[in-house]
Write a protein that holds these residues in place. Structure first.
Motif, PDB file in Angstrom:
ATOM      1  N   TRP A   1      44.174  40.877  48.526  1.00  0.00           N
ATOM      2  CA  TRP A   1      45.614  41.155  48.662  1.00  0.00           C
ATOM      3  C   TRP A   1      45.740  42.392  49.542  1.00  0.00           C
ATOM      4  CZ3 TRP A   1      49.087  37.798  46.671  1.00  0.00           C
ATOM      5  CH2 TRP A   1      50.436  38.170  46.692  1.00  0.00           C
ATOM      6  N   GLU A   2      46.180  42.210  50.790  1.00  0.00           N
ATOM      7  CA  GLU A   2      46.046  43.249  51.809  1.00  0.00           C
ATOM      8  C   GLU A   2      47.388  43.739  52.352  1.00  0.00           C
ATOM      9  OE1 GLU A   2      43.346  41.668  54.816  1.00  0.00           O
ATOM     10  OE2 GLU A   2      42.346  40.500  53.254  1.00  0.00           O
TER      11      GLU A   2
ATOM     12  N   HIS B   1      54.242  37.573  56.447  1.00  0.00           N
ATOM     13  CA  HIS B   1      53.214  37.406  55.419  1.00  0.00           C
ATOM     14  C   HIS B   1      52.305  36.253  55.806  1.00  0.00           C
ATOM     15  CE1 HIS B   1      56.348  39.061  52.360  1.00  0.00           C
ATOM     16  NE2 HIS B   1      55.772  40.031  53.042  1.00  0.00           N
ATOM     17  N   TYR B   2      51.037  36.435  55.536  1.00  0.00           N
ATOM     18  CA  TYR B   2      50.050  35.386  55.771  1.00  0.00           C
ATOM     19  C   TYR B   2      49.391  35.056  54.438  1.00  0.00           C
ATOM     20  CZ  TYR B   2      45.632  33.213  57.109  1.00  0.00           C
ATOM     21  OH  TYR B   2      44.555  32.364  57.218  1.00  0.00           O
TER      22      TYR B   2
ATOM     23  N   ASN C   1      50.200  41.418  54.359  1.00  0.00           N
ATOM     24  CA  ASN C   1      51.594  41.825  54.488  1.00  0.00           C
ATOM     25  C   ASN C   1      51.741  42.698  55.736  1.00  0.00           C
ATOM     26  OD1 ASN C   1      54.169  42.890  54.222  1.00  0.00           O
ATOM     27  ND2 ASN C   1      53.859  43.683  52.173  1.00  0.00           N
ATOM     28  N   TYR C   2      52.701  42.353  56.589  1.00  0.00           N
ATOM     29  CA  TYR C   2      53.031  43.155  57.763  1.00  0.00           C
ATOM     30  C   TYR C   2      54.499  43.536  57.685  1.00  0.00           C
ATOM     31  CZ  TYR C   2      48.775  41.103  59.710  1.00  0.00           C
ATOM     32  OH  TYR C   2      47.488  40.697  59.907  1.00  0.00           O
ATOM     33  N   CYS C   3      54.779  44.832  57.819  1.00  0.00           N
ATOM     34  CA  CYS C   3      56.163  45.293  57.871  1.00  0.00           C
ATOM     35  C   CYS C   3      56.198  46.645  58.575  1.00  0.00           C
ATOM     36  CB  CYS C   3      56.781  45.374  56.471  1.00  0.00           C
ATOM     37  SG  CYS C   3      56.080  46.655  55.435  1.00  0.00           S
ATOM     38  N   ASN C   4      57.375  47.179  58.761  1.00  0.00           N
ATOM     39  CA  ASN C   4      57.547  48.469  59.412  1.00  0.00           C
ATOM     40  C   ASN C   4      57.262  49.578  58.404  1.00  0.00           C
ATOM     41  OD1 ASN C   4      58.364  50.765  60.714  1.00  0.00           O
ATOM     42  ND2 ASN C   4      60.405  50.027  61.240  1.00  0.00           N
TER      43      ASN C   4
END
Length: 134
Positions: free
Chosen positions: A34-35, A105-106, A119-122
């Protein structure tokens, strides 16, 4: 198969919206990765292994964010993965500052369960919102 995976992820987002974290954890493999790579100021950041560590991600969000709203609007799937794109809004409890950020999200699946999440976000928006308001 890929439509089934998208439905699974949409159900997981619905569970997040109602605060049903046990439902989410039940869909993870025992060795899930969980990254969320982000500055250490963000308590829910880090790379976590297994459902018990992934729980810390959700605990951090609950502790730091008021009124979280995750709205994922686009989904793309392969035979064993789903990518989702949307927006996350919340208010930082410590400062009262609102954050609104696009997110991606992947999810990778193995034997019907999530074995990897990214998880990718600002993250800069969160760090800035956590700074004391003068």
């Amino acid at each position: 198969m890929s439509n089934h995976l998208v439905t699974t992820i949409q159900n997981i987002y619905a569970a997040f919206g109602r605060g049903d974290i046990p439902y989410i954890l039940s869909h993870l493999t025992e060795d899930v990765s969980w990254e969320f790579e982000a500055p250490s100021e963000i308590s829910w950041s880090g790379i976590r292994r297994g459902p018990s560590e992934a729980l810390g991600f959700f605990a951090g969000i609950a502790a730091e964010h008021a009124n979280p709203v995750l709205k994922m609007t686009e989904f793309f799937a392969t035979e064993n993965a789903v990518a989702a794109f949307g927006r996350y809004d919340a208010t930082i409890r410590a400062t009262g500052v609102a954050v609104s950020t696009p997110c991606a999200h992947y999810f990778q699946f193995r034997e019907g369960k999530i074995c990897r999440y990214i998880n990718y976000c600002n993250t800069g928006a969160f760090v800035q919102a956590m700074m004391p308001v003068s």
